[in-house]
Design a protein around this motif. Structure first.
Motif, PDB file in Angstrom:
ATOM      1  N   LEU A 185     -37.542 -17.154 -79.711  1.00  0.00           N
ATOM      2  CA  LEU A 185     -37.321 -17.440 -81.123  1.00  0.00           C
ATOM      3  C   LEU A 185     -37.950 -16.448 -82.085  1.00  0.00           C
ATOM      4  O   LEU A 185     -37.627 -16.451 -83.275  1.00  0.00           O
ATOM      5  N   ASP A 186     -38.841 -15.610 -81.613  1.00  0.00           N
ATOM      6  CA  ASP A 186     -39.539 -14.691 -82.507  1.00  0.00           C
ATOM      7  C   ASP A 186     -38.549 -13.714 -83.146  1.00  0.00           C
ATOM      8  O   ASP A 186     -37.673 -13.186 -82.459  1.00  0.00           O
ATOM      9  N   PRO A 187     -38.652 -13.464 -84.454  1.00  0.00           N
ATOM     10  CA  PRO A 187     -37.754 -12.500 -85.106  1.00  0.00           C
ATOM     11  C   PRO A 187     -37.921 -11.065 -84.607  1.00  0.00           C
ATOM     12  O   PRO A 187     -37.146 -10.199 -84.996  1.00  0.00           O
ATOM     13  N   ASP A 188     -38.914 -10.826 -83.754  1.00  0.00           N
ATOM     14  CA  ASP A 188     -39.068  -9.527 -83.100  1.00  0.00           C
ATOM     15  C   ASP A 188     -39.319  -9.771 -81.612  1.00  0.00           C
ATOM     16  O   ASP A 188     -40.267  -9.254 -81.022  1.00  0.00           O
ATOM     17  N   HIS A 189     -38.427 -10.553 -81.004  1.00  0.00           N
ATOM     18  CA  HIS A 189     -38.674 -11.067 -79.654  1.00  0.00           C
ATOM     19  C   HIS A 189     -38.769  -9.965 -78.604  1.00  0.00           C
ATOM     20  O   HIS A 189     -39.508 -10.090 -77.634  1.00  0.00           O
ATOM     21  N   GLY A 190     -38.019  -8.864 -78.778  1.00  0.00           N
ATOM     22  CA  GLY A 190     -38.085  -7.788 -77.791  1.00  0.00           C
ATOM     23  C   GLY A 190     -39.464  -7.168 -77.718  1.00  0.00           C
ATOM     24  O   GLY A 190     -40.022  -6.975 -76.626  1.00  0.00           O
ATOM     25  N   ASN A 191     -40.035  -6.862 -78.865  1.00  0.00           N
ATOM     26  CA  ASN A 191     -41.390  -6.312 -78.884  1.00  0.00           C
ATOM     27  C   ASN A 191     -42.407  -7.325 -78.376  1.00  0.00           C
ATOM     28  O   ASN A 191     -43.395  -6.942 -77.730  1.00  0.00           O
ATOM     29  N   ALA A 208     -38.383 -15.361 -59.702  1.00  0.00           N
ATOM     30  CA  ALA A 208     -38.800 -16.284 -60.764  1.00  0.00           C
ATOM     31  C   ALA A 208     -37.771 -16.225 -61.882  1.00  0.00           C
ATOM     32  O   ALA A 208     -37.758 -15.289 -62.680  1.00  0.00           O
ATOM     33  N   TYR A 209     -36.900 -17.219 -61.914  1.00  0.00           N
ATOM     34  CA  TYR A 209     -35.824 -17.253 -62.917  1.00  0.00           C
ATOM     35  C   TYR A 209     -36.416 -17.399 -64.310  1.00  0.00           C
ATOM     36  O   TYR A 209     -37.259 -18.269 -64.552  1.00  0.00           O
ATOM     37  N   ALA A 210     -35.998 -16.552 -65.231  1.00  0.00           N
ATOM     38  CA  ALA A 210     -36.519 -16.594 -66.595  1.00  0.00           C
ATOM     39  C   ALA A 210     -35.557 -15.881 -67.531  1.00  0.00           C
ATOM     40  O   ALA A 210     -34.759 -15.042 -67.107  1.00  0.00           O
ATOM     41  N   ASN A 211     -35.640 -16.217 -68.814  1.00  0.00           N
ATOM     42  CA  ASN A 211     -34.830 -15.540 -69.819  1.00  0.00           C
ATOM     43  C   ASN A 211     -35.395 -14.180 -70.199  1.00  0.00           C
ATOM     44  O   ASN A 211     -34.648 -13.248 -70.516  1.00  0.00           O
ATOM     45  N   ALA A 212     -36.725 -14.055 -70.208  1.00  0.00           N
ATOM     46  CA  ALA A 212     -37.359 -12.835 -70.716  1.00  0.00           C
ATOM     47  C   ALA A 212     -36.859 -11.561 -70.030  1.00  0.00           C
ATOM     48  O   ALA A 212     -36.585 -10.563 -70.717  1.00  0.00           O
ATOM     49  N   PRO A 213     -36.735 -11.507 -68.699  1.00  0.00           N
ATOM     50  CA  PRO A 213     -36.227 -10.273 -68.082  1.00  0.00           C
ATOM     51  C   PRO A 213     -34.837  -9.901 -68.577  1.00  0.00           C
ATOM     52  O   PRO A 213     -34.555  -8.723 -68.845  1.00  0.00           O
ATOM     53  N   SER A 214     -33.965 -10.905 -68.724  1.00  0.00           N
ATOM     54  CA  SER A 214     -32.612 -10.629 -69.202  1.00  0.00           C
ATOM     55  C   SER A 214     -32.611 -10.194 -70.659  1.00  0.00           C
ATOM     56  O   SER A 214     -31.759  -9.399 -71.080  1.00  0.00           O
ATOM     57  N   GLU A 215     -33.540 -10.720 -71.441  1.00  0.00           N
ATOM     58  CA  GLU A 215     -33.623 -10.326 -72.845  1.00  0.00           C
ATOM     59  C   GLU A 215     -34.002  -8.849 -72.984  1.00  0.00           C
ATOM     60  O   GLU A 215     -33.640  -8.200 -73.971  1.00  0.00           O
ATOM     61  N   LEU A 216     -34.717  -8.305 -72.019  1.00  0.00           N
ATOM     62  CA  LEU A 216     -35.096  -6.894 -72.081  1.00  0.00           C
ATOM     63  C   LEU A 216     -33.919  -5.953 -71.844  1.00  0.00           C
ATOM     64  O   LEU A 216     -34.009  -4.760 -72.150  1.00  0.00           O
ATOM     65  N   ILE A 217     -32.806  -6.474 -71.322  1.00  0.00           N
ATOM     66  CA  ILE A 217     -31.659  -5.607 -71.051  1.00  0.00           C
ATOM     67  C   ILE A 217     -31.123  -4.993 -72.343  1.00  0.00           C
ATOM     68  O   ILE A 217     -30.768  -3.813 -72.385  1.00  0.00           O
ATOM     69  N   ALA A 218     -31.070  -5.778 -73.421  1.00  0.00           N
ATOM     70  CA  ALA A 218     -30.575  -5.224 -74.688  1.00  0.00           C
ATOM     71  C   ALA A 218     -31.451  -4.069 -75.149  1.00  0.00           C
ATOM     72  O   ALA A 218     -30.948  -3.025 -75.588  1.00  0.00           O
ATOM     73  N   LEU A 219     -32.761  -4.242 -75.039  1.00  0.00           N
ATOM     74  CA  LEU A 219     -33.682  -3.171 -75.433  1.00  0.00           C
ATOM     75  C   LEU A 219     -33.496  -1.952 -74.532  1.00  0.00           C
ATOM     76  O   LEU A 219     -33.478  -0.809 -74.997  1.00  0.00           O
ATOM     77  N   LEU A 220     -33.340  -2.196 -73.245  1.00  0.00           N
ATOM     78  CA  LEU A 220     -33.152  -1.106 -72.289  1.00  0.00           C
ATOM     79  C   LEU A 220     -31.885  -0.310 -72.613  1.00  0.00           C
ATOM     80  O   LEU A 220     -31.903   0.933 -72.636  1.00  0.00           O
ATOM     81  N   ILE A 221     -30.800  -1.017 -72.877  1.00  0.00           N
ATOM     82  CA  ILE A 221     -29.536  -0.359 -73.197  1.00  0.00           C
ATOM     83  C   ILE A 221     -29.652   0.443 -74.484  1.00  0.00           C
ATOM     84  O   ILE A 221     -29.189   1.595 -74.576  1.00  0.00           O
ATOM     85  N   GLY A 246     -16.201 -11.185 -79.795  1.00  0.00           N
ATOM     86  CA  GLY A 246     -16.858 -12.366 -80.342  1.00  0.00           C
ATOM     87  C   GLY A 246     -18.074 -11.969 -81.138  1.00  0.00           C
ATOM     88  O   GLY A 246     -17.993 -11.145 -82.045  1.00  0.00           O
ATOM     89  N   ALA A 247     -19.223 -12.491 -80.757  1.00  0.00           N
ATOM     90  CA  ALA A 247     -20.462 -12.208 -81.480  1.00  0.00           C
ATOM     91  C   ALA A 247     -21.650 -12.453 -80.570  1.00  0.00           C
ATOM     92  O   ALA A 247     -21.534 -13.119 -79.533  1.00  0.00           O
ATOM     93  N   VAL A 248     -22.800 -11.903 -80.963  1.00  0.00           N
ATOM     94  CA  VAL A 248     -24.031 -12.111 -80.214  1.00  0.00           C
ATOM     95  C   VAL A 248     -25.156 -12.398 -81.201  1.00  0.00           C
ATOM     96  O   VAL A 248     -25.198 -11.834 -82.304  1.00  0.00           O
ATOM     97  N   TRP A 249     -26.055 -13.275 -80.810  1.00  0.00           N
ATOM     98  CA  TRP A 249     -27.214 -13.609 -81.641  1.00  0.00           C
ATOM     99  C   TRP A 249     -28.174 -12.423 -81.669  1.00  0.00           C
ATOM    100  O   TRP A 249     -28.479 -11.838 -80.616  1.00  0.00           O
ATOM    101  N   ILE A 250     -28.628 -12.054 -82.856  1.00  0.00           N
ATOM    102  CA  ILE A 250     -29.650 -11.030 -83.011  1.00  0.00           C
ATOM    103  C   ILE A 250     -30.877 -11.663 -83.661  1.00  0.00           C
ATOM    104  O   ILE A 250     -30.778 -12.655 -84.384  1.00  0.00           O
ATOM    105  N   ASN A 251     -32.056 -11.109 -83.370  1.00  0.00           N
ATOM    106  CA  ASN A 251     -33.288 -11.782 -83.786  1.00  0.00           C
ATOM    107  C   ASN A 251     -33.535 -11.728 -85.293  1.00  0.00           C
ATOM    108  O   ASN A 251     -34.279 -12.536 -85.839  1.00  0.00           O
ATOM    109  N   ARG A 252     -32.913 -10.776 -85.975  1.00  0.00           N
ATOM    110  CA  ARG A 252     -32.998 -10.661 -87.435  1.00  0.00           C
ATOM    111  C   ARG A 252     -31.909  -9.678 -87.854  1.00  0.00           C
ATOM    112  O   ARG A 252     -31.384  -8.943 -87.002  1.00  0.00           O
TER     113      ARG A 252
END
Length: 394
Positions: A185-191, A208-221, A246-252
């Motif tokens: 939920l953080d407006p700067d979640h990648g950092n 260990a299943y988690a969202n955080a590793p997948s969230e780093l893919i956008a930053l990596l790309i 379609g669309a994708v959620w962005i943190n800000r």
């Protein structure tokens, strides 16, 4: 105007389309309060458009279904009883049925939940094919350079996809400062994930299943390509396969995309991603993914033989399979019988968003929608086995 930013009017329209024009777009405290009230229906805002094919054409429909009408009717009844929004059945190169429920249509953007995770693996494969990422075994510290020399920097690209990153397992907490909530939920979640999300195991040592590793893919790309995640997905994946966007959620506004969830696309676009994998990463005669990459996506690990790169695998058979490590506590999905195609693999997201892909039978079965009722219990094996069993029985 920044070429990567959508006009404000378009963002507002997308927010209204997805029910996102509410407190979830505000401060972290607003978002957390909205999430805590109803985690299952948390509304994403702001959203960034993801372009699709400029000349979109629906997939061809079968004039005479290759599957028994009785089996198709049973599948549609099962989907309807399971609070589905969409049921698509594709076999032998054509749509055998496309049913939409409850006001959903073929054009409705549907929330992906963790169907976005196999998409991240496809996106990484495309970046590798373009030479922007060296390969699955490149340490992420070479790309996210502030991690270079840090323990997290030793995480390999593949570890973000096969859930062996060593980052903290997924869970739920009412504490607003818990890493699970900040990473989502953080407006700067990648950092936040880069700086503060806990690394609790050596990379590669534990599933260990988690969202955080997948969230780093956008930053990596974005670091590897210099392109917005939404633009890369649209231009390099959706457009070549002829899919609607379609669309994708962005943190800000102008911020980082949530790549581990929160992509909205019409049902047929998710089906087309399955077709891409069924065709070994080729869209027609054009190869989008490196040779052998889909095989790697479909290969499990010693730590979890049931999970590859964003994909769940039909074998080994487990009657009840959780999202966590094998035999770990937590909710588990029923599989009443082994899949009739032992090579079957699937996208599997929260609330039983599923895309089953059977290579042996050239069959894809997509179900998306609300969480099914507790009774009768959702059965992950029912739809593909019903339809495979009906083949050749006209």
């Amino acid at each position: 105007m920044n070429a990567f930013k959508a006009p404000a009017r378009a963002l507002a329209a997308l927010a209204l389309l997805t029910g996102s024009a509410n407190a979830s777009a505000g401060t972290y405290e607003d978002r957390f309060a909205a999430f805590l009230r109803d985690p299952a229906h948390f509304a994403y805002a702001p959203m960034e458009p993801v372009a699709g094919a400029a000349r979109y054409r629906p997939l061809p429909a079968a004039t005479r279904p290759s599957l028994r009408r009785e089996a198709l009717d049973q599948a549609e009844a099962y989907a309807a009883a399971s609070r589905s929004s969409a049921l698509l059945i594709w076999q032998g190169g054509k749509l055998q049925t496309a049913r939409y429920f409850g006001g959903t249509s073929a054009a409705t953007p549907l929330v992906s939940k963790s169907l976005a995770k196999p998409l991240t693996a496809i996106v990484i494969g495309r970046a590798i094919a373009l030479g922007r990422i060296k390969g699955l075994d490149q340490p992420i510290g070479e790309i996210i350079t502030e991690l270079n020399g840090q323990p997290k920097g030793a995480i390999l690209v593949r570890h973000l996809l096969d859930m062996r990153s060593g980052l903290l397992d997924q869970g739920f907490s009412p504490d607003p400062d818990h890493p699970w909530n900040r990473a989502y939920l953080d407006p700067d979640h990648g950092n936040y994930i880069v700086r503060s999300y806990p690394l609790i195991d050596p990379p590669g040592s534990r599933y260990a299943y988690a969202n955080a590793p997948s969230e780093l893919i956008a930053l990596l790309i974005e670091r590897a390509t210099g392109r917005r995640y939404a633009e890369f997905v649209g231009s390099e994946v959706l457009k070549p396969i002829g899919a609607a966007g379609g669309a994708v959620w962005i943190n800000r506004p102008g911020g980082l995309a949530h790549s581990g969830c929160c992509m909205t696309l019409p049902a047929e676009s998710w089906l087309r991603l399955g077709i891409l994998l069924l065709n070994d990463g080729k869209a027609g005669s054009r190869r989008l993914l490196p040779r052998g990459y889909v095989r790697q996506m479909r290969t499990g690990t010693a730590q979890n033989p049931s999970y590859g790169l964003g994909l769940w695998l039909g074998q080994p058979y487990r009657q009840r399979r959780g999202f966590g490590a094998p035999d770990a506590p937590g909710p588990k999905v029923l599989h009443s019988a082994p899949y009739l195609d032992p090579d079957l693999f699937l996208f599997d997201g929260n609330s039983n968003q599923t895309v089953h892909i059977s290579p042996r039978h050239q069959l894809i079965v997509l179900r998306m929608g609300e969480t099914p009722p507790k009774e009768p219990e959702w059965d992950n094996a029912y739809l593909p086995n019903l339809l495979i069993g009906a083949m050749g029985k006209r």
